[in-house]
Scaffold this motif. Structure first.
Motif, short mmCIF file in Angstrom:
data_model
loop_
_atom_site.label_atom_id
_atom_site.label_comp_id
_atom_site.label_asym_id
_atom_site.label_seq_id
_atom_site.Cartn_x
_atom_site.Cartn_y
_atom_site.Cartn_z
N MET A 1 34.03 42.95 59.49
CA MET A 1 34.45 41.68 58.51
C MET A 1 33.44 40.45 58.95
SD MET A 1 36.49 40.72 55.91
CE MET A 1 37.55 42.12 55.78
N LEU A 2 32.84 39.99 58.06
CA LEU A 2 31.84 38.69 58.13
C LEU A 2 32.86 37.37 58.10
CD1 LEU A 2 28.80 39.49 55.88
CD2 LEU A 2 28.91 39.94 58.24
N HIS A 3 32.65 36.56 59.05
CA HIS A 3 33.44 35.38 59.01
C HIS A 3 32.31 34.41 58.60
CE1 HIS A 3 36.78 37.53 60.96
NE2 HIS A 3 35.83 37.82 61.79
N ILE A 4 32.47 34.20 57.19
CA ILE A 4 31.49 32.96 56.56
C ILE A 4 32.15 31.65 56.47
CG2 ILE A 4 30.07 32.55 54.62
CD1 ILE A 4 29.82 35.67 54.64
N LYS A 5 31.60 30.51 56.69
CA LYS A 5 32.28 29.40 56.59
C LYS A 5 32.12 28.83 55.17
CE LYS A 5 28.35 26.40 57.85
NZ LYS A 5 27.63 25.23 58.58
N GLU A 6 31.03 29.14 54.40
CA GLU A 6 30.74 28.73 53.24
C GLU A 6 31.74 29.43 52.06
OE1 GLU A 6 26.94 28.41 55.22
OE2 GLU A 6 28.51 29.95 54.92
N THR A 7 31.92 28.59 50.89
CA THR A 7 32.56 29.44 49.85
C THR A 7 31.45 30.17 49.03
OG1 THR A 7 34.16 27.64 49.88
CG2 THR A 7 34.00 28.83 47.76
N ILE A 8 31.81 31.27 48.68
CA ILE A 8 31.08 32.19 47.81
C ILE A 8 31.22 32.01 46.53
CG2 ILE A 8 29.89 34.51 47.38
CD1 ILE A 8 30.76 35.10 50.45
N VAL A 9 30.29 31.99 45.42
CA VAL A 9 30.48 31.99 43.94
C VAL A 9 30.17 32.84 43.42
CG1 VAL A 9 30.19 30.30 42.03
CG2 VAL A 9 30.35 29.19 44.33
N VAL A 10 30.63 33.72 42.72
CA VAL A 10 30.43 34.78 42.16
C VAL A 10 30.79 34.93 40.45
CG1 VAL A 10 30.53 36.35 44.06
CG2 VAL A 10 32.64 36.22 42.53
N GLU A 11 30.33 35.66 39.74
CA GLU A 11 30.59 35.77 38.41
C GLU A 11 32.05 36.33 37.65
OE1 GLU A 11 27.39 36.80 35.70
OE2 GLU A 11 26.09 37.04 37.48
N GLY A 12 32.53 37.45 38.46
CA GLY A 12 33.72 38.11 38.05
C GLY A 12 34.57 38.58 39.06
N LYS A 13 35.68 39.00 38.49
CA LYS A 13 36.70 39.51 39.47
C LYS A 13 36.35 40.75 40.39
CE LYS A 13 39.62 41.96 36.15
NZ LYS A 13 40.87 42.19 35.53
N PHE A 14 35.66 41.78 39.55
CA PHE A 14 35.10 42.84 40.19
C PHE A 14 34.09 42.63 41.31
CE2 PHE A 14 36.85 44.31 36.13
CZ PHE A 14 37.49 45.11 36.37
N LYS B 1 34.32 39.83 43.08
CA LYS B 1 35.02 39.28 44.23
C LYS B 1 35.81 40.50 45.02
CE LYS B 1 39.17 35.91 44.91
NZ LYS B 1 39.77 35.17 44.33
N GLU B 2 36.18 41.31 44.22
CA GLU B 2 36.89 42.50 44.85
C GLU B 2 35.81 43.21 45.78
OE1 GLU B 2 38.73 45.03 41.90
OE2 GLU B 2 40.04 43.67 41.07
N GLN B 3 34.69 43.46 45.61
CA GLN B 3 33.58 43.94 46.38
C GLN B 3 33.46 43.10 47.46
OE1 GLN B 3 32.98 47.09 45.95
NE2 GLN B 3 30.91 47.29 47.01
N LEU B 4 33.44 41.78 47.67
CA LEU B 4 32.98 41.06 48.39
C LEU B 4 33.93 40.73 49.59
CD1 LEU B 4 31.04 38.12 46.97
CD2 LEU B 4 30.21 39.84 48.60
N LYS B 5 35.46 41.00 48.95
CA LYS B 5 36.58 40.97 49.67
C LYS B 5 36.76 42.21 50.84
CE LYS B 5 38.82 37.26 49.16
NZ LYS B 5 38.99 36.10 49.99
N LYS B 6 36.18 43.17 50.42
CA LYS B 6 35.86 44.20 51.51
C LYS B 6 35.19 44.00 52.81
CE LYS B 6 35.95 47.70 47.55
NZ LYS B 6 35.26 48.61 46.96
N ILE B 7 34.19 42.86 52.72
CA ILE B 7 33.33 42.68 53.58
C ILE B 7 33.47 41.22 54.38
CG2 ILE B 7 31.56 44.44 52.95
CD1 ILE B 7 29.81 41.92 52.12
N THR B 8 34.11 40.53 53.69
CA THR B 8 34.31 38.96 54.31
C THR B 8 35.65 38.52 53.94
OG1 THR B 8 33.11 36.93 54.36
CG2 THR B 8 33.25 38.17 52.16
N ASP B 9 35.91 37.55 54.73
CA ASP B 9 37.20 36.76 54.55
C ASP B 9 36.91 35.41 53.91
OD1 ASP B 9 36.19 35.71 56.79
OD2 ASP B 9 37.84 36.27 58.31
N ALA B 10 35.82 34.99 53.69
CA ALA B 10 35.31 33.87 53.09
C ALA B 10 36.07 33.55 51.93
CB ALA B 10 33.74 33.84 52.83
N PRO B 11 36.32 32.20 51.48
CA PRO B 11 36.82 31.77 50.08
C PRO B 11 35.86 32.17 48.95
CG PRO B 11 36.21 29.71 51.50
CD PRO B 11 36.05 30.96 52.47
#
Length: 199
Positions: free
Chosen positions: A1-14, A16-26
């Motif tokens: 799990m990647l611990h990233i201090k920045e907030t990640i901005v993506v286009e859609g909920k899918f 977001k779901e894919q990213l949630k598998k690898i990071t706990d970043a907002p």
């Protein structure tokens, strides 16, 4: 799990779901072009750009680049904006019956390993030792290496982007920025030498 201090901005909920598998970043979803009319979303991005910094991770198609540009414009100099790019890969996501308009995989179609590598390179920027002056890549470097100002420069930049796993649509200026922040000078030089050798 990647611990990233920045907030990640993506286009859609899918995405977001894919990213949630690898990071706990907002993670903030733009809702695609909803971003242009939803002041709440852009205000949230502005606020997080000031508070934590944001990493923009949009698709590598035209829509993704327009959203990326709009966010950068809205934040301006009032926050930290980093750019993470997914490679240009043809295909379709599993949940879709047909490919998107440009036939490219989006963030949700990237493997966890690829996403980890992309985010890891961007978040390492602050820990990377300062480059020697001769290792800073500029537009002059591009000209000297045949990546600008020549008849085949555009095609060479496209081949360089592909070789480094970046979107082929990336502009020359954005390419300079990402090369200096996410790649070593040696990686750049090896890729350019290979491209020139195969020209």
């Amino acid at each position: 799990m990647l611990h990233i201090k920045e907030t990640i901005v993506v286009e859609g909920k899918f995405d977001k779901e894919q990213l949630k598998k690898i990071t706990d970043a907002p993670i903030i979803c733009t809702g695609g072009f909803s971003l242009y009319t939803n002041k709440t979303i852009i205000n949230s991005i502005r606020r997080m750009a000031k508070k934590t910094g944001v990493i923009i991770l949009t698709d590598s198609d035209g829509a993704g680049f327009r959203i990326r540009s709009y966010i950068k414009q809205c934040v301006g100099k009032n926050g930290v904006v980093k750019h993470a790019y997914i490679p240009t890969v043809e295909g379709k996501e599993r949940r879709k019956s047909a490919p998107g308009k440009e036939g490219l995989l989006g963030v949700e179609g990237m493997t966890e390993d690829v996403l980890c590598e992309i985010l890891h390179s961007v978040t390492e920027i602050c820990d990377t030792p300062q480059r020697k002056p001769e290792e800073i890549i500029t537009k002059t470097t591009f000209y000297e290496d045949g990546l600008s100002g020549k008849e085949d420069s555009t095609q060479k930049r496209i081949r360089l982007a592909k070789a480094l796993g970046l979107p082929v649509r990336i502009s020359a200026n954005a390419l300079v920025d990402v090369l200096n922040s996410a790649f070593t000078y040696k990686e750049y030089r090896e890729a350019v030498d290979k491209i020139n050798k195969n020209s």
